[in-house]
Design an enzyme around this catalytic site. Structure first.
Site, PDB file in Angstrom:
ATOM      1  N   ARG A  62     -18.657 -15.479 -16.390  1.00  0.00           N
ATOM      2  CA  ARG A  62     -19.907 -14.998 -15.802  1.00  0.00           C
ATOM      3  C   ARG A  62     -19.813 -14.921 -14.282  1.00  0.00           C
ATOM      4  O   ARG A  62     -20.293 -13.958 -13.663  1.00  0.00           O
ATOM      5  CB  ARG A  62     -21.069 -15.894 -16.242  1.00  0.00           C
ATOM      6  CG  ARG A  62     -21.487 -15.625 -17.677  1.00  0.00           C
ATOM      7  CD  ARG A  62     -22.574 -16.549 -18.174  1.00  0.00           C
ATOM      8  NE  ARG A  62     -23.062 -16.102 -19.476  1.00  0.00           N
ATOM      9  CZ  ARG A  62     -23.930 -16.759 -20.235  1.00  0.00           C
ATOM     10  NH1 ARG A  62     -24.415 -17.936 -19.816  1.00  0.00           N
ATOM     11  NH2 ARG A  62     -24.307 -16.271 -21.396  1.00  0.00           N
ATOM     12  N   TYR A  99     -22.288  -7.224 -20.442  1.00  0.00           N
ATOM     13  CA  TYR A  99     -21.347  -8.148 -21.082  1.00  0.00           C
ATOM     14  C   TYR A  99     -21.357  -9.520 -20.406  1.00  0.00           C
ATOM     15  O   TYR A  99     -21.824  -9.673 -19.294  1.00  0.00           O
ATOM     16  CB  TYR A  99     -19.956  -7.577 -21.248  1.00  0.00           C
ATOM     17  CG  TYR A  99     -19.171  -7.083 -20.072  1.00  0.00           C
ATOM     18  CD1 TYR A  99     -19.459  -7.389 -18.749  1.00  0.00           C
ATOM     19  CD2 TYR A  99     -18.058  -6.268 -20.308  1.00  0.00           C
ATOM     20  CE1 TYR A  99     -18.687  -6.924 -17.713  1.00  0.00           C
ATOM     21  CE2 TYR A  99     -17.267  -5.791 -19.273  1.00  0.00           C
ATOM     22  CZ  TYR A  99     -17.587  -6.122 -17.977  1.00  0.00           C
ATOM     23  OH  TYR A  99     -16.814  -5.649 -16.950  1.00  0.00           O
ATOM     24  N   GLU A 100     -20.863 -10.501 -21.155  1.00  0.00           N
ATOM     25  CA  GLU A 100     -20.931 -11.922 -20.768  1.00  0.00           C
ATOM     26  C   GLU A 100     -22.367 -12.402 -20.589  1.00  0.00           C
ATOM     27  O   GLU A 100     -22.638 -13.305 -19.790  1.00  0.00           O
ATOM     28  CB  GLU A 100     -20.115 -12.186 -19.492  1.00  0.00           C
ATOM     29  CG  GLU A 100     -18.660 -11.779 -19.594  1.00  0.00           C
ATOM     30  CD  GLU A 100     -17.932 -12.417 -20.764  1.00  0.00           C
ATOM     31  OE1 GLU A 100     -18.392 -13.452 -21.275  1.00  0.00           O
ATOM     32  OE2 GLU A 100     -16.896 -11.871 -21.182  1.00  0.00           O
ATOM     33  N   GLY A 101     -23.281 -11.826 -21.342  1.00  0.00           N
ATOM     34  CA  GLY A 101     -24.680 -12.237 -21.291  1.00  0.00           C
ATOM     35  C   GLY A 101     -25.491 -11.296 -20.433  1.00  0.00           C
ATOM     36  O   GLY A 101     -25.243 -11.162 -19.232  1.00  0.00           O
TER      37      GLY A 101
END
Length: 596
Positions: A297, A441-443
């Site tokens: 992140r 992506y990645e949250g």
């Protein structure tokens, strides 16, 4: 075609003048991370990214990755494999990895500028080594000794790459719903079966082996997220002594056709009884997963920064070259048929917005990276704990805000080109397309917002926020007499007080109605990001004033800080008003009435 020049002057200013990285590294025991060493690293990183990676950015977008349906093989765009070989030969894959596993042992934050340069030069290519760092971190913190010995060394030296296999066709954020199974074998390994989607670098031709870190459930696992375990599943089987065996029962089923990052392989991965090893304890995979996720992140936040900087650089160049009409106050270049568009106030608004978000975002993200180093090596447990809380607090802000600002900056930069920005010739539309994935992506941004407000503020009682606000207050007290920063101190103090008040209000409302958390989270996140950036701009103005940089550099920092406080920080007023409104503004409309 867009070009890229590494912003070494500002990178050095942030590292050494603003953050005092050289002194901090010495205090933390990183005695080899001297200014001379770091300068050499920065110079060589700039050379590699400018001359090797940047020219491949357009190639990767136009040609993309190719998938062979018969073999499941993925071929990367022309030049990508050769660039990765140079990257490995230069020792870049192990820059911040431990010496005992073949790395160079530099601090984590010393790798952040390298990451920024890579992502600005060629984001799609940068995705291939990105998740190897996440896999390395997970193994370092949660792997067994033999797993670290066997898997870390080839990951660190770049012969192998890593992935994170989390998402499945029916579930993304809610990992408690995953269906991938892990059945114990008699020899202590596990048979992993299931399908994972959106797997970055799940298959490619750049490394000898690919190490998949896979979330799966044991047969007797508890329901939900409490029943998740993490497994190492290599593309080619690896024995406990490091011997490479036959191809594992894992295969790429397809690659996605995407809006951007065409040069990055986004794969569907099918596991059919593939041999895997458990990492950590059974049913405790979430802890190891978040070790990977937090690293990723912060890395994705830096992707937003890199794209913003490249877009801004090209918009600035074009705005200085493009002749169009005259300044409203009279010709500024009377010897030319028209003035360059940079004399127009609205063009300056767009350029200054990008400059303020890029340089402020650089300070914010580099500071977060430095706190990772403090959390690992500070001399006292109290300081390590405090830094860890700061990292946890800043991670969703860095990830969400820098990527949201990445979309804004690529938009504003493209807008400076007018219609020329919309066509492929100048490369600006690629940057805008590539930037769009970073908020997903990645949250997603919404997930980061819930993590910040729901977990880091309410559940953990705002430990990181309290530390951050105390730091801001100390700065305001210390610099109130600084002529460069004095005019910024008062507005910053006001925002600190409002931040505390809004946090208290949301917490009180959430006790009566849990929906208040989700209703306020996005605006709370963005409010937090803008105030955090105000702090770093005030610090930047003060640090520039005290530095040995030129008067022009100092004036540019001060004027950009003034622009930020006058024209961007007021966005917090809108976010504060939204936070103050109750959740009913979002929940009262019945679902059936949305299309009424």
């Amino acid at each position: 075609m867009s070009t890229y020049k590494a912003p070494l002057s500002d990178i050095r200013f942030v590292l050494f003048d603003l953050l005092g990285a050289e002194q901090e590294y010495a205090r933390l025991g990183h005695t080899d991370a001297t200014r001379d060493v770091l300068d050499a690293v920065l110079d060589e990183a700039a050379r590699f990214t400018e001359t090797v990676l940047a020219p491949l950015n357009d190639v990767g977008d136009r040609i993309g990755c190719k998938f062979d349906q018969d073999t499941g093989a993925v071929t990367t765009p022309p030049g990508f494999k050769q660039a990765y070989a140079q990257f490995v030969e230069g020792g870049w894959t192990g820059l911040v990895s431990p010496l005992e596993f073949g790395g160079q042992g530099l601090p984590y934050s010393a790798g952040v500028p390298l990451k920024e340069m890579i992502d600005a030069a060629n984001l799609a290519w940068g995705n291939f080594p990105l998740l190897s760092h996440g896999a390395t971190d997970a193994l370092l913190h949660h792997g067994e000794d033999w797993q670290r010995e066997v898997f870390l060394k080839p990951l660190v030296d770049g012969r192998w790459t890593g992935t994170m296999c989390l998402t499945e066709p029916h579930c993304g954020t809610d990992l408690g719903l995953i269906k991938t199974k892990a059945v114990p074998n008699a020899d202590g390994t596990y048979a992993i079966s299931g399908t994972k989607i959106f797997i970055t670098a799940g298959e490619h031709d750049m490394a000898d082996n690919i190490i998949h870190l896979v979330l799966a459930k044991l047969p007797d696992a508890p329901a939900g997220s409490r029943g998740i375990s993490l497994f190492i599943v290599p593309k080619h089987q690896v024995a406990r002594d490091g011997t490479i065996g036959a191809a594992n029962a894992v295969r790429c089923g397809s690659i996605e056709h995407k809006m951007g990052i065409h040069g990055s392989a986004t794969c569907v991965m099918n596991f059919d009884g593939a041999q895997g090893y458990l990492i950590g304890q059974p049913n405790k995979g979430l802890m190891a997963m978040f070790t990977m996720m937090n690293t990723a992140r912060l890395g994705v936040g830096v992707q937003g920064l890199g794209l913003s900087d490249r877009a801004w650089q090209n918009a600035l160049r074009y705005s200085r070259e493009r002749l169009q009409s005259r300044s409203l106050s009279g010709a500024k270049f009377p010897d030319k048929p028209a003035d360059p568009i940079i004399v127009q106030p609205d063009v300056r608004r767009m350029l200054l917005t990008c400059k303020a978000l890029v340089e402020g975002g650089r300070a914010l993200s580099y500071f977060a990276g430095l706190q990772v180093d403090v959390s690992e090596r500070a001399p006292t447990p109290e300081e390590r704990e405090q830094a860890d809380a700061l990292v946890g607090f800043l991670t969703p802000i860095v990830k969400a805000c820098l990527t949201e600002w990445g979309i804004e900056c690529t938009y504003q930069a493209l807008q400076c080109f007018g219609g020329h920005g919309y066509i492929a010739e100048h490369g600006m539309e690629q940057l805008a397309r590539d930037a769009r994935i970073t908020t997903l992506y990645e949250g997603t941004t919404g997930i980061q917002a819930l993590d910040l407000l729901g977990r880091k503020i309410l559940q953990l009682q705002g430990a990181g926020l309290k530390t951050f606000l105390a730091m801001v207050t100390r700065f305001c007290d210390a610099e109130s007499g600084n002529e460069a920063a004095a005019e910024l101190i008062g507005p910053l103090r006001e925002k600190v007080a409002q931040w505390q008040q809004l946090t208290l209000q949301v917490g009180q409302r959430a006790m009566a109605n849990p929906e208040e958390v989700g209703a306020a989270s996005y605006d709370y996140l963005m409010y937090s990001g803008y105030v955090a950036l105000a702090y770093f701009w005030a610090r930047s103005a003060a640090a520039a004033h005290a530095s040995a940089y030129s008067d022009a550099f100092k004036q540019a920092k001060l004027e950009t800080a003034r622009f930020y406080f006058a024209r961007i920080l007021p966005r917090t007023l809108t976010h504060a008003a939204a936070i103050a409104s109750d959740a009913g503004t979002l929940t009262r409309l019945d679902e059936s009435a949305f299309d009424a």
